[in-house]
Design an enzyme around this catalytic site. Structure first.
Site, mmCIF file in Angstrom:
data_model
loop_
_atom_site.group_PDB
_atom_site.id
_atom_site.type_symbol
_atom_site.label_atom_id
_atom_site.label_comp_id
_atom_site.label_asym_id
_atom_site.label_seq_id
_atom_site.Cartn_x
_atom_site.Cartn_y
_atom_site.Cartn_z
ATOM 1 N N LEU A 1 0.857 -1.198 0.000
ATOM 2 C CA LEU A 1 0.000 0.000 0.000
ATOM 3 C C LEU A 1 0.887 1.241 0.000
ATOM 4 O O LEU A 1 1.713 1.400 0.899
ATOM 5 C CB LEU A 1 -0.878 0.025 1.270
ATOM 6 C CG LEU A 1 -1.934 -1.075 1.420
ATOM 7 C CD1 LEU A 1 -2.516 -1.060 2.829
ATOM 8 C CD2 LEU A 1 -3.046 -0.893 0.376
ATOM 9 N N HIS A 2 0.733 2.083 -0.999
ATOM 10 C CA HIS A 2 1.510 3.332 -0.955
ATOM 11 C C HIS A 2 0.811 4.519 -1.610
ATOM 12 O O HIS A 2 1.349 5.614 -1.651
ATOM 13 C CB HIS A 2 2.889 3.141 -1.586
ATOM 14 C CG HIS A 2 2.838 3.057 -3.097
ATOM 15 N ND1 HIS A 2 2.495 1.901 -3.759
ATOM 16 C CD2 HIS A 2 3.071 3.972 -4.058
ATOM 17 C CE1 HIS A 2 2.528 2.115 -5.055
ATOM 18 N NE2 HIS A 2 2.864 3.369 -5.280
#
Ligand code: UD1
Ligand code: UDP
Length: 361
Positions: free
Chosen positions: A204-205
């Site tokens: 997740l970014h």
């Protein structure tokens, strides 16, 4: 001496895409330079890719680093303008949709240097994503546009780009994946990270997922729900580290939060995963080729071919836990793969650029 082909690289996904293109152009005898803007600078987000993928050491690193969009883009433009002036390129090659990509495009255009865009024509039609702006602008400034999927050609033509500059070539990210398949050692990475045989990989970014503590907290709760059933390994991108940890990411014993992994280690994990939960662009493509179920926590994707010809599904944060657990039971994707994702995109791009330079350069 002929002016060089100058590749501008800045962030992790650029390195994975550039490796096969640089290799193919070298095999055809082209003179090349590599300019690293320094947008990504941690050893784990940058150097490890140069070493593992055999990329040539950059001729220069502009040391741009982190900052607001304007600060980062402006610093990259200032450094690139000086570099292109001192070492005039015959062609600039840029990759994907990061800030370094659009910075190079603006500088090249104003210095009247032709540019090629690898991964042209992808569209999410979501203008809240910085990448969507970077893609559109970069394509407007490119003479050569290399598309990874057929719908890109229609989008580019609709935006007025000349059709004779658009080429469907396949996907260089997939070239890198196919070229390195024998080097992925799932068992070794699992042993090193203390993972059981069945596990889920998460990454997740995206700002929309990790910048807001409340949204990040919802995602962490969903990951905990998954971890109650099957272990989850999450190589944490520095962008989201503080917010995800503050939301309690590592508090569950089934969550293995680890620093960003090298390419070979990361892909080793993805290949052996029961399912992947992500908001990454590249990971949607890599899971497609590996046929590993992929759940993308985004309302849209610029890579719809990974849904029509792959394992990818778009989901909300609220659906994350149930969708991942179901995907683990459903097993691998067995349908058709996208056309030309055959490991030969780099050589195709290499030939087109070499011929173009001989004719128009
Ligand atoms: C960038 C790209 C994004 C891409 C992602 C790949 C833009 C607008 N975004 O996002 O499209 O999907 O790279 O990973 O270009 N940081 C470090 N070390 C580093 C680099 C960054 O700690 O080596 C931290 C800094 O706190 C920085 C934050 O990460 O502020 C964000 O970095 P930045 O390059 O601005 O964007 P990414 O989120 O990495
Ligand atoms: N990747 C890696 N280690 C990690 C996470 C990602 O090697 O810990 C690789 C993987 O090949 C992925 C690529 O880096 O496709 C780009 O990752 P990222 O998700 O950062 O960028 P995006 O594709 O979303 O722009």
């Amino acid at each position: 001496m002929l002016a060089p082909i100058t590749h501008v690289l800045g962030a992790r996904p650029n390195f994975v895409k550039a490796a096969p293109v640089i290799r193919a152009l070298a095999a055809l005898g082209n003179r090349q330079r590599v300019v690293h803007t320094g947008q990504h600078y941690d050893e784990r987000l940058s150097d490890v890719f140069f070493v593992q993928l055999g990329l040539p050491e950059p001729d220069v690193n502009l040391g741009v680093g982190s900052g607001s969009h304007a600060q980062q883009t402006a610093a990259a433009m200032t450094g690139l303008e000086q570099d292109f002036t001192e070492h005039p390129p015959g062609l600039v090659v840029v990759y994907g949709d990061v800030n370094s990509t659009v910075a190079a495009g603006l500088v090249a255009a104003k210095l009247h240097i032709p540019m090629a865009h690898v991964e042209a024509g992808l569209r999410s039609f979501d203008e809240t994503m910085p990448e969507e702006i970077n893609r559109r602008v970069t394509d407007q400034l490119s003479a050569l546009m290399f598309a990874t999927s057929p719908e890109a050609i229609g989008y580019l033509a609709k935006e007025g780009r000349p059709v004779d500059g658009i080429h469907l070539v396949g996907n260089p990210m997939i070239d890198t994946l196919m070229a390195n398949l024998d080097r992925f050692d799932t068992a070794a990475v699992r042993a090193e990270l203390g993972l059981p045989e069945r596990y889920v990989v998460a990454t997740l970014h995206r700002p929309a997922n990790v910048d807001d503590p409340e949204i990040a907290s919802g995602l962490v709760q969903a990951l905990h729900e998954i971890a109650a059933v099957i272990d989850v390994v999450i190589p944490v991108h520095p962008r989201g580290r503080a917010v995800l940890e503050a939301a309690g990411l590592s508090a569950h014993k089934g969550i293995h939060a680890v620093p960003p992994l090298g390419y070979l280690e990361f892909m080793g994990l993805v290949r052996g995963a029961a399912a992947v939960a992500t908001d990454s662009g590249g990971v949607q493509e890599e899971t497609t080729l590996l046929r590993v179920p992929c759940l993308t926590v985004r309302p849209n994707t610029e890579r719809p071919i990974t849904i029509t010809h792959g394992s990818n599904r778009l989901i909300t944060s609220a659906e994350l836990a149930s969708a991942v657990l179901k995907a683990c039971d459903d097993g691998p994707y067995t349908g058709e793969l996208p056309p030309l994702w055959d490991g030969q995109a780099g050589p195709r791009i290499g030939r087109i650029i070499t011929d173009w330079l001989a004719r128009d350069g």
